[in-house]
Design a protein around this motif. Sequence first.
Motif, PDB file in Angstrom:
ATOM      1  N   MET A   1       0.836  -1.177   0.000  1.00  0.00           N
ATOM      2  CA  MET A   1       0.000   0.000   0.000  1.00  0.00           C
ATOM      3  C   MET A   1       0.882   1.242   0.000  1.00  0.00           C
ATOM      4  N   LYS A   3       1.496   5.260   0.616  1.00  0.00           N
ATOM      5  CA  LYS A   3       1.079   6.318   1.521  1.00  0.00           C
ATOM      6  C   LYS A   3       0.400   7.433   0.718  1.00  0.00           C
ATOM      7  N   CYS A  49     -13.129  -5.210  10.757  1.00  0.00           N
ATOM      8  CA  CYS A  49     -11.664  -5.134  10.809  1.00  0.00           C
ATOM      9  C   CYS A  49     -11.033  -6.451  10.373  1.00  0.00           C
ATOM     10  N   HIS A  54      -7.395  -5.191   8.812  1.00  0.00           N
ATOM     11  CA  HIS A  54      -6.863  -3.878   9.179  1.00  0.00           C
ATOM     12  C   HIS A  54      -7.475  -3.511  10.525  1.00  0.00           C
ATOM     13  N   THR A  70      -4.340   4.141  11.216  1.00  0.00           N
ATOM     14  CA  THR A  70      -3.190   4.446  10.375  1.00  0.00           C
ATOM     15  C   THR A  70      -2.654   3.133   9.833  1.00  0.00           C
ATOM     16  N   THR A  71      -1.834   3.205   8.803  1.00  0.00           N
ATOM     17  CA  THR A  71      -1.174   2.013   8.273  1.00  0.00           C
ATOM     18  C   THR A  71       0.284   2.083   8.720  1.00  0.00           C
ATOM     19  N   HIS A  72       0.610   1.299   9.735  1.00  0.00           N
ATOM     20  CA  HIS A  72       1.954   1.357  10.307  1.00  0.00           C
ATOM     21  C   HIS A  72       3.025   1.002   9.283  1.00  0.00           C
ATOM     22  N   ASP A  73       2.753   0.034   8.409  1.00  0.00           N
ATOM     23  CA  ASP A  73       3.735  -0.373   7.397  1.00  0.00           C
ATOM     24  C   ASP A  73       4.069   0.758   6.425  1.00  0.00           C
ATOM     25  N   ALA A  74       3.124   1.676   6.206  1.00  0.00           N
ATOM     26  CA  ALA A  74       3.348   2.794   5.286  1.00  0.00           C
ATOM     27  C   ALA A  74       3.777   4.055   6.032  1.00  0.00           C
ATOM     28  N   THR A  78      -3.232   5.232   4.175  1.00  0.00           N
ATOM     29  CA  THR A  78      -3.387   4.585   2.875  1.00  0.00           C
ATOM     30  C   THR A  78      -4.881   4.418   2.594  1.00  0.00           C
ATOM     31  N   LYS A  80      -6.500   1.761   2.713  1.00  0.00           N
ATOM     32  CA  LYS A  80      -7.067   0.853   3.722  1.00  0.00           C
ATOM     33  C   LYS A  80      -7.665   1.611   4.895  1.00  0.00           C
ATOM     34  N   ASP A  81      -7.021   2.689   5.301  1.00  0.00           N
ATOM     35  CA  ASP A  81      -7.489   3.460   6.443  1.00  0.00           C
ATOM     36  C   ASP A  81      -8.841   4.109   6.161  1.00  0.00           C
TER      37      ASP A  81
END
Length: 96
Positions: A1, A3, A49, A54, A70-74, A78, A80-81
């Motif tokens: 994903m 940012k 979820c 997510h 939030t998307t921690h990996d990004a 993203t 997804k959020d």
Amino acid sequence: MSKLSENDIEKRLLHLPDWDYYDNAIHAEFEFDNFKDCFSAMSRIAFECEALNHHPNWSNVYNVLTISITTHDANGLTNKDFKLAEAIDTIVEPEE
């Protein structure tokens, strides 16, 4: 994903008036009539979820549910959020 840019985030937030953006996340607080209604919404959100794979940071005090996504990996927001925030809005504020 990938940012999202600040501009993309601001545009998407126009469709989510209950959500605010700060600290690399979107945040909302929902108040229910009582604890039972709040917990019921949390249970429905939990299933969504899992379906989206997510998971938000959230807390509950009596009839108030506070959520941060939030998307921690990004290291930021993203698609997804926003998809999860839209699903949460549908659950906590069903259209009549």
